[in-house]
Write a protein that holds these residues in place. Structure first.
Motif, PDB file in Angstrom:
ATOM      1  N   HIS A  10     -33.182 -21.286 -23.794  1.00 24.18           N
ATOM      2  CA  HIS A  10     -34.408 -20.500 -23.887  1.00 24.18           C
ATOM      3  C   HIS A  10     -34.603 -19.499 -22.749  1.00 24.18           C
ATOM      4  N   VAL A  11     -34.100 -19.792 -21.577  1.00 25.75           N
ATOM      5  CA  VAL A  11     -34.301 -18.880 -20.449  1.00 25.75           C
ATOM      6  C   VAL A  11     -33.090 -17.980 -20.245  1.00 25.75           C
ATOM      7  N   ASP A  12     -31.884 -18.568 -20.224  1.00 28.90           N
ATOM      8  CA  ASP A  12     -30.677 -17.765 -20.019  1.00 28.90           C
ATOM      9  C   ASP A  12     -30.157 -17.138 -21.309  1.00 28.90           C
ATOM     10  N   GLY A  13     -30.685 -17.562 -22.455  1.00 29.86           N
ATOM     11  CA  GLY A  13     -30.331 -16.937 -23.731  1.00 29.86           C
ATOM     12  C   GLY A  13     -28.985 -17.360 -24.281  1.00 29.86           C
ATOM     13  N   MET A  14     -28.425 -18.476 -23.851  1.00 33.64           N
ATOM     14  CA  MET A  14     -27.144 -18.952 -24.390  1.00 33.64           C
ATOM     15  C   MET A  14     -27.357 -19.591 -25.745  1.00 33.64           C
ATOM     16  N   ASP A  15     -26.265 -19.584 -26.552  1.00 36.84           N
ATOM     17  CA  ASP A  15     -26.385 -20.354 -27.782  1.00 36.84           C
ATOM     18  C   ASP A  15     -26.085 -21.816 -27.454  1.00 36.84           C
ATOM     19  N   PHE A  16     -26.376 -22.700 -28.395  1.00 34.66           N
ATOM     20  CA  PHE A  16     -26.293 -24.141 -28.156  1.00 34.66           C
ATOM     21  C   PHE A  16     -24.913 -24.570 -27.681  1.00 34.66           C
ATOM     22  N   GLN A  17     -23.868 -24.152 -28.395  1.00 37.91           N
ATOM     23  CA  GLN A  17     -22.511 -24.581 -28.071  1.00 37.91           C
ATOM     24  C   GLN A  17     -22.097 -24.096 -26.685  1.00 37.91           C
ATOM     25  N   GLU A  18     -22.400 -22.860 -26.359  1.00 41.29           N
ATOM     26  CA  GLU A  18     -22.069 -22.294 -25.050  1.00 41.29           C
ATOM     27  C   GLU A  18     -22.777 -23.080 -23.929  1.00 41.29           C
ATOM     28  N   ALA A  19     -24.049 -23.426 -24.140  1.00 43.86           N
ATOM     29  CA  ALA A  19     -24.820 -24.165 -23.143  1.00 43.86           C
ATOM     30  C   ALA A  19     -24.243 -25.561 -22.954  1.00 43.86           C
ATOM     31  N   VAL A  20     -23.873 -26.232 -24.041  1.00 44.48           N
ATOM     32  CA  VAL A  20     -23.299 -27.579 -23.946  1.00 44.48           C
ATOM     33  C   VAL A  20     -21.969 -27.533 -23.204  1.00 44.48           C
ATOM     34  N   GLU A  21     -21.104 -26.544 -23.518  1.00 40.37           N
ATOM     35  CA  GLU A  21     -19.814 -26.429 -22.839  1.00 40.37           C
ATOM     36  C   GLU A  21     -20.001 -26.214 -21.342  1.00 40.37           C
ATOM     37  N   LEU A  22     -20.959 -25.384 -20.948  1.00 42.72           N
ATOM     38  CA  LEU A  22     -21.232 -25.150 -19.540  1.00 42.72           C
ATOM     39  C   LEU A  22     -21.679 -26.440 -18.849  1.00 42.72           C
ATOM     40  N   LEU A  23     -22.549 -27.173 -19.499  1.00 40.12           N
ATOM     41  CA  LEU A  23     -23.044 -28.421 -18.907  1.00 40.12           C
ATOM     42  C   LEU A  23     -21.947 -29.473 -18.802  1.00 40.12           C
ATOM     43  N   LEU A  24     -21.015 -29.482 -19.756  1.00 35.97           N
ATOM     44  CA  LEU A  24     -19.911 -30.446 -19.697  1.00 35.97           C
ATOM     45  C   LEU A  24     -18.966 -30.166 -18.534  1.00 35.97           C
ATOM     46  N   GLN A  25     -18.927 -28.945 -18.041  1.00 33.45           N
ATOM     47  CA  GLN A  25     -18.071 -28.589 -16.923  1.00 33.45           C
ATOM     48  C   GLN A  25     -18.675 -28.998 -15.582  1.00 33.45           C
ATOM     49  N   GLU A  26     -19.974 -29.247 -15.580  1.00 31.30           N
ATOM     50  CA  GLU A  26     -20.664 -29.591 -14.333  1.00 31.30           C
ATOM     51  C   GLU A  26     -20.361 -31.032 -13.935  1.00 31.30           C
ATOM     52  N   THR A  27     -20.305 -31.270 -12.641  1.00 32.12           N
ATOM     53  CA  THR A  27     -20.174 -32.620 -12.110  1.00 32.12           C
ATOM     54  C   THR A  27     -21.514 -32.978 -11.475  1.00 32.12           C
ATOM     55  N   PRO A  28     -22.240 -33.859 -12.134  1.00 35.35           N
ATOM     56  CA  PRO A  28     -23.555 -34.188 -11.576  1.00 35.35           C
ATOM     57  C   PRO A  28     -23.423 -34.930 -10.254  1.00 35.35           C
ATOM     58  N   SER A  29     -24.308 -34.622  -9.362  1.00 33.29           N
ATOM     59  CA  SER A  29     -24.344 -35.333  -8.077  1.00 33.29           C
ATOM     60  C   SER A  29     -25.796 -35.394  -7.618  1.00 33.29           C
ATOM     61  N   LEU A  30     -26.066 -36.404  -6.862  1.00 37.71           N
ATOM     62  CA  LEU A  30     -27.410 -36.552  -6.306  1.00 37.71           C
ATOM     63  C   LEU A  30     -27.441 -35.867  -4.952  1.00 37.71           C
ATOM     64  N   SER A  31     -28.340 -34.939  -4.804  1.00 34.23           N
ATOM     65  CA  SER A  31     -28.466 -34.275  -3.515  1.00 34.23           C
ATOM     66  C   SER A  31     -29.485 -35.003  -2.641  1.00 34.23           C
ATOM     67  N   TYR A  32     -30.003 -36.094  -3.153  1.00 34.97           N
ATOM     68  CA  TYR A  32     -30.973 -36.884  -2.407  1.00 34.97           C
ATOM     69  C   TYR A  32     -30.766 -38.345  -2.779  1.00 34.97           C
ATOM     70  N   LEU A  33     -31.205 -39.212  -1.942  1.00 36.74           N
ATOM     71  CA  LEU A  33     -31.145 -40.633  -2.256  1.00 36.74           C
ATOM     72  C   LEU A  33     -32.420 -41.011  -2.996  1.00 36.74           C
ATOM     73  N   PRO A  34     -32.284 -41.734  -4.085  1.00 36.76           N
ATOM     74  CA  PRO A  34     -33.492 -42.124  -4.801  1.00 36.76           C
ATOM     75  C   PRO A  34     -34.376 -43.021  -3.925  1.00 36.76           C
ATOM     76  N   VAL A  35     -35.657 -42.807  -4.035  1.00 37.61           N
ATOM     77  CA  VAL A  35     -36.596 -43.581  -3.236  1.00 37.61           C
ATOM     78  C   VAL A  35     -36.855 -44.911  -3.934  1.00 37.61           C
ATOM     79  N   GLN A  36     -36.620 -45.971  -3.213  1.00 36.63           N
ATOM     80  CA  GLN A  36     -36.897 -47.295  -3.754  1.00 36.63           C
ATOM     81  C   GLN A  36     -38.386 -47.563  -3.664  1.00 36.63           C
ATOM     82  N   PRO A  37     -38.971 -48.080  -4.738  1.00 43.46           N
ATOM     83  CA  PRO A  37     -40.402 -48.381  -4.664  1.00 43.46           C
ATOM     84  C   PRO A  37     -40.659 -49.428  -3.587  1.00 43.46           C
ATOM     85  N   GLU A  38     -41.744 -49.227  -2.888  1.00 45.95           N
ATOM     86  CA  GLU A  38     -42.106 -50.133  -1.812  1.00 45.95           C
ATOM     87  C   GLU A  38     -42.563 -51.459  -2.413  1.00 45.95           C
TER      88      GLU A  38
END
Length: 186
Positions: A10-38
């Motif tokens: 919706h924002v970058d204007g890609m079609d569905f297949q193109e957007a999925v292929e781009l996301l499949l190339q990404e390697t997700p990583s956490l840039s922060y440590l999740p906060v454990q509930p107190e």
């Protein structure tokens, strides 16, 4: 956007297949440590102070159709009493010893059609209000609320031939009610 996929379409204007292929190339990583509930320490369970008698709760329950014999039976077992200073009905759940481990408070004075109902802070739900039989029994009747159990016992003319377990049909307490302080039932 709800997701990265929606953003790309919706924002970058890609079609569905193109957007999925781009996301499949990404390697997700956490840039922060999740906060454990107190973890908060569990509040100690303390029953509300009993009032010198149970006359107001007796009148209230009688007006709801609960027989005096059923009320006396519960009072004799120590699973029902009137609290001080607010005169709430207190329904007590016991463990096997029997030691109080749970309490449900029911305001007996409705204000503007709003009744007061809460579990006492520190209550352990696995020890909910239960009217035990007078002798041995392997029968259990399950109810939503404490008063329902007493009402059905009244309809059965005070029979004490089975366990009557009330599941405490209330939702999770609101934050200000979970402070463990007894609220005024007026």
């Amino acid at each position: 956007g709800i997701s990265a996929l929606n953003f790309l379409i919706h924002v970058d204007g890609m079609d569905f297949q193109e957007a999925v292929e781009l996301l499949l190339q990404e390697t997700p990583s956490l840039s922060y440590l999740p906060v454990q509930p107190e973890e908060r320490p569990r509040k100690p369970f303390v029953l509300p102070e009993p009032f010198q008698n149970c006359s107001r709760v007796q009148r209230y329950l009688n007006s709801r159709g609960i027989s005096s014999d059923v009320i006396r039976y519960c009072r004799r077992l120590g699973i029902l009493y009137e609290s001080s200073p607010y005169h709430n009905a207190v329904f007590v759940g016991m463990d096997e010893s029997p030691k109080p481990r749970y309490a449900f408070l029911r305001g007996i004075y409705d204000k503007d059609g709003k009744s007061f109902r809460i579990e006492q802070g520190g209550s352990e739900k696995n020890y909910a209000f239960c009217v035990p039989p007078s002798g041995k029994s392997n029968r259990v009747a399950v109810y939503e609320a404490c008063i329902d159990a007493l009402a059905h016992m009244t309809l059965e003319e005070g029979r004490t031939d089975k366990y009557r377990l009330a599941l405490g049909g209330i939702s999770a307490p609101r934050e200000e009610q979970s402070a463990g302080k007894e609220k005024k039932g007026i």
